[in-house]
Design an enzyme around this catalytic site. Structure first.
Site, PDB file in Angstrom:
ATOM      1  N   ASP A   1      13.008  -8.722 -12.860  1.00  0.00           N
ATOM      2  CA  ASP A   1      13.245  -8.496 -11.433  1.00  0.00           C
ATOM      3  C   ASP A   1      13.141  -9.759 -10.597  1.00  0.00           C
ATOM      4  OD1 ASP A   1      10.250  -8.639 -10.545  1.00  0.00           O
ATOM      5  OD2 ASP A   1      10.278  -7.169 -12.152  1.00  0.00           O
TER       6      ASP A   1
ATOM      7  N   CYS B   1       0.853  -1.185   0.000  1.00  0.00           N
ATOM      8  CA  CYS B   1       0.000   0.000   0.000  1.00  0.00           C
ATOM      9  C   CYS B   1       0.890   1.235   0.000  1.00  0.00           C
ATOM     10  CB  CYS B   1      -0.892   0.043   1.249  1.00  0.00           C
ATOM     11  SG  CYS B   1      -2.074  -1.314   1.361  1.00  0.00           S
TER      12      CYS B   1
ATOM     13  N   ASN C   1       0.329   0.670   5.817  1.00  0.00           N
ATOM     14  CA  ASN C   1       1.076  -0.095   4.822  1.00  0.00           C
ATOM     15  C   ASN C   1       1.794  -1.222   5.535  1.00  0.00           C
ATOM     16  OD1 ASN C   1       4.158   0.501   2.977  1.00  0.00           O
ATOM     17  ND2 ASN C   1       2.633  -1.086   2.680  1.00  0.00           N
ATOM     18  N   GLY C   2       1.506  -2.463   5.152  1.00  0.00           N
ATOM     19  CA  GLY C   2       2.162  -3.593   5.777  1.00  0.00           C
ATOM     20  C   GLY C   2       1.176  -4.690   6.110  1.00  0.00           C
TER      21      GLY C   2
ATOM     22  N   GLY D   1      -0.415   0.322  -4.940  1.00  0.00           N
ATOM     23  CA  GLY D   1      -1.744  -0.233  -4.720  1.00  0.00           C
ATOM     24  C   GLY D   1      -2.729   0.337  -5.710  1.00  0.00           C
TER      25      GLY D   1
ATOM     26  N   TYR E   1      11.912  -4.465  -6.543  1.00  0.00           N
ATOM     27  CA  TYR E   1      10.684  -4.435  -7.337  1.00  0.00           C
ATOM     28  C   TYR E   1       9.657  -3.404  -6.901  1.00  0.00           C
ATOM     29  CZ  TYR E   1       6.233  -6.162  -9.288  1.00  0.00           C
ATOM     30  OH  TYR E   1       5.030  -6.265  -9.915  1.00  0.00           O
TER      31      TYR E   1
END
Length: 487
Positions: free
Chosen positions: A371, A21, A125-126, A50, A267
């Site tokens: 990647d 995110c 985020n996570g 996201g 990435y």
């Protein structure tokens, strides 16, 4: 060893890792005219993190209004919507890829909470590794959840602590003692803007300023998008509070920055971002250089798979002396999470997304730099496209080690199901994808990518060793399962 063909792998649900995110926040002394517009532009810059849903919350004189929905930033926020919510003293924004909780409007963020001591808008985020246990404990005391996202668990824990603590920042610090796993948070109360990063620093979070305005973002590219000056990264285990009294910082005693996700450099992050002191572009170029040293090959041209493979391809070409060429044109109107529901459609997806420049590869021995390799289906199709365009040899080089273990900290791979490198040797992978040779980046090289970072890296997806304990239950989507499928 069980023998697989590419057809067997086509029915599996993913090929590339999906992003986590993006979060953003801004604080302005007094009332600003364009806060929502600033957040809008920042989310545009973070869109790669996201693409499923997004939202913006604005605080105007202690009243927080929010607009969020499923879709891209440009789809969710029209000029009319932004015009109705642009003024305020602070604002936060979020763009989401669902790793815990499915895709629906209820799970979109920011998440708003109203409680006895005020209001909070939370962006996350996570991924928590103990979200299931925390949620069960909360439910046993009567908590009612409206989403299936672990972000709501974080909101509950912070709210519980806020009812006992003298300030929102004290509540956040207390809550961090209960949360395990990856979380970079940007949140807003009626009077403050707060940023917090987990004690291991799994996910990036940085801080900057526009004049006297303070901004937080997942990546520095979002600061650039709004004309902000980068100040520093938020440290692992740090809580930064911005209010009318200025900026204050607090730090957990047990924090140790040993869990930065190395895939941010390989990435996830945009190449124009600087993450924890290191340029993402430079890290990817270094990865390509290491690949050339570790897996040399006789070839005529080096090409990169857009977008994340391009920088590594430049590094491979520079180190090897093999000329770099533009091998693909990417359809810019298809996002990174382009997913086709039917197998036949998936087979055509690569042709829609990428087209080979035949003049670059015809009659040549080609080094194709990408990647990573997850399922292998996309790589197989790209190799096939190169051969159809006239390449005489295709040598695949990956700027990441083999992906052999689950990730529990913000990607969508929570098991080894479908991970081609978890079931096959390098020689077998090479045969399955139709390449003449294959080479993966070494684990030792991973530690050298971010040359200027003073942190340790999480490489659990390559090694199975994680900075924190990982969950045993696979209960991420238990509320979306049909009754017959629940335990």
């Amino acid at each position: 060893m069980e023998d697989y063909t590419m057809t067997d792998w086509d029915d599996l649900p993913f090929d590339k890792l999906h992003e986590e995110c993006g979060v953003f926040g801004i604080y302005h002394k007094g009332e600003a005219e364009n806060l929502a517009s600033d957040v809008y532009h920042a989310l545009y810059a973070l869109q790669h993190r996201g693409q499923e849903s997004c939202g913006i919350a604005v605080n105007r004189d202690g009243v927080i209004s929010c607009h969020k929905d499923v879709g891209l930033v440009n789809d969710v926020f029209s000029a009319d919507v932004l015009g109705k919510m642009t003024k305020g003293q602070a604002a936060v924004g979020h763009c989401r890829y669902a790793t815990t909780g499915t895709l629906n409007r209820n799970n979109a963020q920011p998440m708003l909470v109203n409680h006895r001591k005020g209001t909070m808008a939370l962006c996350h985020n996570g991924n928590l590794t103990n979200a299931f246990q925390l949620r069960e404990s909360l439910e046993e005391t009567g908590a009612i959840f409206h989403t299936t996202s672990d972000t709501e668990v974080i909101a509950y824990i912070i709210t519980q602590q806020r009812l006992k603590c003298a300030s929102i920042e004290a509540a956040v610090l207390a809550a961090m003692g209960q949360l395990e796993g990856a979380y970079s948070l940007v949140m807003m109360s009626s009077t403050k803007l707060i940023a917090a990063r987990d004690p291991h620093g799994f996910r990036p979070l940085c801080m900057g300023h526009i004049g006297e305005d303070v901004v937080f973002a997942s990546e520095s590219c979002a600061l650039d998008a709004v004309g902000a000056t980068f100040d520093r990264d938020i440290e692992a285990g740090e809580v930064v509070v911005v209010s009318s009294e200025g900026v204050k910082s607090y730090k957990l005693e047990n924090a140790r920055h040993d869990g930065m996700c190395v895939f941010e450099y390989i990435y996830f992050a945009r190449p124009d971002s600087v993450v924890d002191g290191s340029s993402v572009h430079e890290a990817r170029v270094r990865a390509g250089s290491f690949l050339a040293l570790e897996h040399p090959v006789q070839a005529d041209v080096v090409i990169g798979v857009p977008d994340s493979g391009l920088d590594a391809a430049i590094g491979f070409a520079r180190q090897s002396g093999i000329p770099y060429g533009l091998g693909f044109i990417k359809n810019k109107y298809i996002g990174r999470t382009f997913i086709q529901p039917e197998q036949k459609q998936r087979q055509n997806a690569v042709r829609i997304k990428l087209n080979v420049i035949s003049e670059t590869v015809r009659g040549k021995r080609v080094v194709m730099v990408d990647d990573s390799l997850v399922r292998g289906t996309t790589s197989a199709r790209i190799v096939r496209l190169l051969r159809e365009a006239g390449a005489t040899e295709v040598h695949v080089r990956l700027s990441a080690p083999p992906f052999t273990h689950p990730c529990f900290f913000g990607t969508d791979v929570d098991s080894t199901d479908g991970l081609i490198a978890a079931k096959h040797s390098h020689e077998e992978i090479c045969r399955i994808i139709g390449a003449d040779s294959i080479g993966f980046l070494s684990l030792d090289a991973c530690d050298k990518l971010a040359a200027h970072s003073q942190c340790g890296f999480c490489k659990g997806c390559f090694t199975g060793e994680y900075p924190v304990s990982v969950p045993c239950e696979k209960a991420k989507h238990r509320f979306e399962q049909p009754l017959s499928g629940r335990e």
